[in-house]
Scaffold this active site. Sequence first.
Site, mmCIF file in Angstrom:
data_model
loop_
_atom_site.group_PDB
_atom_site.id
_atom_site.type_symbol
_atom_site.label_atom_id
_atom_site.label_comp_id
_atom_site.label_asym_id
_atom_site.label_seq_id
_atom_site.Cartn_x
_atom_site.Cartn_y
_atom_site.Cartn_z
ATOM 1 N N SER A 1 2.393 -25.325 -7.713
ATOM 2 C CA SER A 1 1.344 -25.570 -8.688
ATOM 3 C C SER A 1 0.870 -27.032 -8.618
ATOM 4 C CB SER A 1 1.844 -25.168 -10.080
ATOM 5 O OG SER A 1 0.784 -25.031 -10.978
ATOM 6 N N ASP B 1 -3.383 -14.856 -8.269
ATOM 7 C CA ASP B 1 -3.008 -15.978 -9.120
ATOM 8 C C ASP B 1 -4.112 -16.216 -10.147
ATOM 9 O OD1 ASP B 1 -2.271 -18.459 -10.241
ATOM 10 O OD2 ASP B 1 -1.395 -19.137 -8.350
ATOM 11 N N HIS C 1 1.304 -16.231 -10.249
ATOM 12 C CA HIS C 1 1.525 -17.662 -10.023
ATOM 13 C C HIS C 1 3.017 -17.994 -10.061
ATOM 14 C CE1 HIS C 1 0.409 -21.869 -9.882
ATOM 15 N NE2 HIS C 1 1.153 -22.117 -10.958
#
Length: 163
Positions: A70, A120, A143
């Site tokens: 991320s 995602d 995600h």
Amino acid sequence: MRSWLRWFRYEFCLIKRYLRTQGWDSDNLYGIDLPSKQGNQELNSAAIRNFVDNVRNETGSDKVNLVGHSMGGANSLYYILHKGGDSKVDKLVTLGGANRLTTSFAPSGIDTTSIYSTNDLIVRPYLSILSGAENIAVYGVSHIGLLNSYQVNQHLKAALGGE
């Protein structure tokens, strides 16, 4: 030398377990919890710089491999591009990285892989894609699921050169 860097240390426990089953020594797997959970580039890249320097001093290794999830991907890119990491990183792998918040190009001279999911909903796939990187799309993974996916683990292992 296999080192890894991640945004939240506990998120990577399943990846660490997978790498250990694939022959990586736990003594060569390192982790950091970044200070800014909002992804502050300056603050987190400085923490990454200090962490990488400590790992290099402890191990005697010239370069490390970084794995970021991320914002950890974007923060790792920022470290490489703006905090001297370009001479200290061999390979960079981002998992659902918000890479384009930092750059749209893979750093020169660093083997860069971006693994992202078409499903995602937190970091849209276009934010992960980097020109000059190996961009790998996976399907049916959320995600957070990028941290617990057999297909992602296989791509991660290949990106790090296996062992």
